[in-house]
Write an enzyme that holds these catalytic residues in place. Structure first.
Site, PDB file in Angstrom:
ATOM      1  N   CYS A  94       0.844  -1.195   0.000  1.00  0.00           N
ATOM      2  CA  CYS A  94       0.000   0.000   0.000  1.00  0.00           C
ATOM      3  C   CYS A  94       0.878   1.244   0.000  1.00  0.00           C
ATOM      4  O   CYS A  94       1.934   1.282   0.629  1.00  0.00           O
ATOM      5  CB  CYS A  94      -0.992  -0.003   1.157  1.00  0.00           C
ATOM      6  SG  CYS A  94      -0.325   0.510   2.731  1.00  0.00           S
ATOM      7  N   GLU A  95       0.386   2.239  -0.717  1.00  0.00           N
ATOM      8  CA  GLU A  95       1.190   3.452  -0.868  1.00  0.00           C
ATOM      9  C   GLU A  95       1.172   4.315   0.380  1.00  0.00           C
ATOM     10  O   GLU A  95       1.938   5.262   0.491  1.00  0.00           O
ATOM     11  CB  GLU A  95       0.726   4.257  -2.086  1.00  0.00           C
ATOM     12  CG  GLU A  95      -0.654   4.851  -1.959  1.00  0.00           C
ATOM     13  CD  GLU A  95      -1.087   5.557  -3.246  1.00  0.00           C
ATOM     14  OE1 GLU A  95      -0.576   5.233  -4.324  1.00  0.00           O
ATOM     15  OE2 GLU A  95      -1.968   6.427  -3.139  1.00  0.00           O
ATOM     16  N   HIS A  96       0.295   3.976   1.319  1.00  0.00           N
ATOM     17  CA  HIS A  96       0.224   4.778   2.544  1.00  0.00           C
ATOM     18  C   HIS A  96       1.235   4.322   3.590  1.00  0.00           C
ATOM     19  O   HIS A  96       1.812   5.144   4.290  1.00  0.00           O
ATOM     20  CB  HIS A  96      -1.182   4.699   3.153  1.00  0.00           C
ATOM     21  CG  HIS A  96      -2.255   5.107   2.198  1.00  0.00           C
ATOM     22  ND1 HIS A  96      -3.168   4.209   1.666  1.00  0.00           N
ATOM     23  CD2 HIS A  96      -2.541   6.304   1.656  1.00  0.00           C
ATOM     24  CE1 HIS A  96      -3.984   4.848   0.849  1.00  0.00           C
ATOM     25  NE2 HIS A  96      -3.628   6.116   0.823  1.00  0.00           N
ATOM     26  N   HIS A  97       1.398   3.018   3.723  1.00  0.00           N
ATOM     27  CA  HIS A  97       2.250   2.487   4.800  1.00  0.00           C
ATOM     28  C   HIS A  97       3.391   1.613   4.288  1.00  0.00           C
ATOM     29  O   HIS A  97       4.236   1.185   5.070  1.00  0.00           O
ATOM     30  CB  HIS A  97       1.399   1.665   5.783  1.00  0.00           C
ATOM     31  CG  HIS A  97       0.242   2.425   6.375  1.00  0.00           C
ATOM     32  ND1 HIS A  97      -1.019   2.376   5.847  1.00  0.00           N
ATOM     33  CD2 HIS A  97       0.181   3.264   7.434  1.00  0.00           C
ATOM     34  CE1 HIS A  97      -1.827   3.156   6.557  1.00  0.00           C
ATOM     35  NE2 HIS A  97      -1.130   3.707   7.526  1.00  0.00           N
ATOM     36  N   GLN A 135      -5.762  -0.214  -3.767  1.00  0.00           N
ATOM     37  CA  GLN A 135      -6.461  -1.294  -4.466  1.00  0.00           C
ATOM     38  C   GLN A 135      -7.313  -0.739  -5.603  1.00  0.00           C
ATOM     39  O   GLN A 135      -7.421  -1.336  -6.673  1.00  0.00           O
ATOM     40  CB  GLN A 135      -7.314  -2.077  -3.457  1.00  0.00           C
ATOM     41  CG  GLN A 135      -7.921  -3.330  -4.074  1.00  0.00           C
ATOM     42  CD  GLN A 135      -8.609  -4.193  -3.060  1.00  0.00           C
ATOM     43  OE1 GLN A 135      -8.180  -4.272  -1.902  1.00  0.00           O
ATOM     44  NE2 GLN A 135      -9.688  -4.852  -3.449  1.00  0.00           N
ATOM     45  N   HIS A 163      -5.410  -6.130   3.449  1.00  0.00           N
ATOM     46  CA  HIS A 163      -4.399  -5.082   3.620  1.00  0.00           C
ATOM     47  C   HIS A 163      -3.726  -5.259   4.975  1.00  0.00           C
ATOM     48  O   HIS A 163      -4.378  -5.145   6.009  1.00  0.00           O
ATOM     49  CB  HIS A 163      -5.053  -3.694   3.522  1.00  0.00           C
ATOM     50  CG  HIS A 163      -5.558  -3.387   2.150  1.00  0.00           C
ATOM     51  ND1 HIS A 163      -5.045  -2.378   1.377  1.00  0.00           N
ATOM     52  CD2 HIS A 163      -6.501  -4.002   1.392  1.00  0.00           C
ATOM     53  CE1 HIS A 163      -5.667  -2.369   0.211  1.00  0.00           C
ATOM     54  NE2 HIS A 163      -6.561  -3.340   0.199  1.00  0.00           N
ATOM     55  N   CYS A 165      -1.870  -3.337   6.432  1.00  0.00           N
ATOM     56  CA  CYS A 165      -1.887  -2.120   7.265  1.00  0.00           C
ATOM     57  C   CYS A 165      -3.145  -2.061   8.117  1.00  0.00           C
ATOM     58  O   CYS A 165      -3.191  -1.318   9.096  1.00  0.00           O
ATOM     59  CB  CYS A 165      -1.747  -0.862   6.409  1.00  0.00           C
ATOM     60  SG  CYS A 165      -3.104  -0.574   5.277  1.00  0.00           S
TER      61      CYS A 165
HETATM   62  N1  LIG Z   1      -8.983   3.466  -0.248  1.00  0.00           N
HETATM   63  C1  LIG Z   1      -7.899   2.779   0.126  1.00  0.00           C
HETATM   64  N2  LIG Z   1      -7.399   3.003   1.343  1.00  0.00           N
HETATM   65  C2  LIG Z   1      -6.319   2.291   1.696  1.00  0.00           C
HETATM   66  C3  LIG Z   1      -5.702   1.339   0.901  1.00  0.00           C
HETATM   67  N3  LIG Z   1      -4.644   0.813   1.573  1.00  0.00           N
HETATM   68  C4  LIG Z   1      -4.617   1.432   2.756  1.00  0.00           C
HETATM   69  N4  LIG Z   1      -5.623   2.332   2.860  1.00  0.00           N
HETATM   70  C5  LIG Z   1      -6.057   3.250   3.927  1.00  0.00           C
HETATM   71  O1  LIG Z   1      -5.359   4.451   3.856  1.00  0.00           O
HETATM   72  C6  LIG Z   1      -5.741   5.171   5.015  1.00  0.00           C
HETATM   73  C7  LIG Z   1      -4.653   6.126   5.436  1.00  0.00           C
HETATM   74  O2  LIG Z   1      -5.246   6.858   6.477  1.00  0.00           O
HETATM   75  P1  LIG Z   1      -4.477   7.894   7.418  1.00  0.00           P
HETATM   76  O3  LIG Z   1      -5.444   8.338   8.455  1.00  0.00           O
HETATM   77  O4  LIG Z   1      -3.844   8.933   6.541  1.00  0.00           O
HETATM   78  O5  LIG Z   1      -3.284   7.026   8.009  1.00  0.00           O
HETATM   79  P2  LIG Z   1      -3.218   6.238   9.392  1.00  0.00           P
HETATM   80  O6  LIG Z   1      -3.242   7.192  10.530  1.00  0.00           O
HETATM   81  O7  LIG Z   1      -2.025   5.345   9.317  1.00  0.00           O
HETATM   82  O8  LIG Z   1      -4.578   5.406   9.363  1.00  0.00           O
HETATM   83  P3  LIG Z   1      -5.006   4.101  10.168  1.00  0.00           P
HETATM   84  O9  LIG Z   1      -4.695   2.925   9.276  1.00  0.00           O
HETATM   85  O10 LIG Z   1      -6.496   4.247  10.360  1.00  0.00           O
HETATM   86  O11 LIG Z   1      -4.234   4.042  11.435  1.00  0.00           O
HETATM   87  C8  LIG Z   1      -6.098   4.122   6.047  1.00  0.00           C
HETATM   88  O12 LIG Z   1      -7.483   4.249   6.320  1.00  0.00           O
HETATM   89  C9  LIG Z   1      -5.799   2.802   5.323  1.00  0.00           C
HETATM   90  O13 LIG Z   1      -6.681   1.767   5.718  1.00  0.00           O
HETATM   91  C10 LIG Z   1      -6.280   1.131  -0.386  1.00  0.00           C
HETATM   92  O14 LIG Z   1      -5.793   0.324  -1.191  1.00  0.00           O
HETATM   93  N5  LIG Z   1      -7.371   1.874  -0.714  1.00  0.00           N
HETATM   94 ZN   LIG Z   2      -1.751   1.058   4.194  1.00  0.00          ZN
END
Ligand SMILES: Nc1nc2c(ncn2[C@@H]2O[C@H](COP(=O)(O)OP(=O)(O)OP(=O)(O)O)[C@@H](O)[C@H]2O)c(=O)[nH]1
Ligand SMILES: [Zn+2]
Length: 205
Positions: A94-97, A135, A163, A165
């Protein structure tokens, strides 16, 4: 590797990419950030291993789906019904984590005189999987790559994934599955085609 190196050309013109040493130094920083000591024996080779692993895990940036999808066949005796490759396993991040997304892709199209080599569909899933992803983006990218190169009557893509994460950290909900779909052409305009796609995916055994 039979496809063209695109985003990160290997060679002198590759000015934007960090050096191997820069990548290894960054890993050492993260090891310290995690609370460990990069100079202890067990971690000495870890930065170079991680850099190498990243090249593999993110090799999708170096590949162009158009090269993979360019090879098509016409001699299919007039076959023009759904071609579905289902349960294509993939790992992405995932691009977020930057932690794993573990899933399966189901990819179908309605031929318009030409068909793809079946392995090419799985290769397209690999190319987009081996990048940092959401995704939703990955689902749409697979569909549009096939749509634009093959010009079929329609494309249907469904991805089911877990996921890490959401499982290993954060909300810590293990075992939940996220489903995403993209439909183009007849799959988009004709609900009956969507139903056939879903029925074929769910028909196990
Ligand atoms: N729409 C979508 N969200 C994703 C995907 N992979 C990870 N995420 C979400 O990206 C979001 C990032 O949210 P943030 O609030 O910026 O980050 P965070 O504080 O690490 O969030 P938490 O996971 O809720 O602890 C999270 O809700 C993840 O579940 C994906 O493929 N699609
Ligand atoms: Zn993630």
């Amino acid at each position: 590797m039979d496809a063209v190196i695109k985003n990160f050309p290997v060679g002198e013109e590759n000015s934007g990419r960090p050096t191997q040493k820069e990548a290894e130094d960054a890993v050492r920083v993260l090891l310290r950030w995690a609370g460990d000591d990069p100079s202890r024996e067990g971690l000495l080779d870890t930065p170079s291993r991680v850099a190498k692993a990243y090249r593999e895990l993110f090799s999708g940036y170096e590949l162009d789906p158009e090269d993979v999808l360019g090879r098509t066949f016409e001699e299919v005796a007039g076959y023009d019904d759904i071609v579905l490759v289902k349960d294509i396993p993939f790992y992405s991040h995932c691009e977020h984590h930057m932690v794993p997304i573990i899933g399966r892709a189901h990819v179908a199209y309605l031929p318009n005189g030409r068909v793809l080599g079946l392995s090419k569909i799985a290769r397209v899933v690999e190319i987009y999987g081996r990048r940092l992803q959401t995704q939703e983006t990955m689902t749409a990218q697979i569909a549009s790559a096939i749509d634009e190169t093959l010009r079929p009557r329609g494309v249907a893509v469904m991805i089911e994934a877990e996921h890490m994460c959401m499982a290993m950290r954060g909300i810590q909900k293990q075992g939940s599955t996220t489903l995403t779909t993209t439909f183009t052409g007849a799959f988009k305009s004709e609900p009956a085609e969507q139903v056939r796609f879903m029925t074929m995916i769910r028909g196990r055994g």
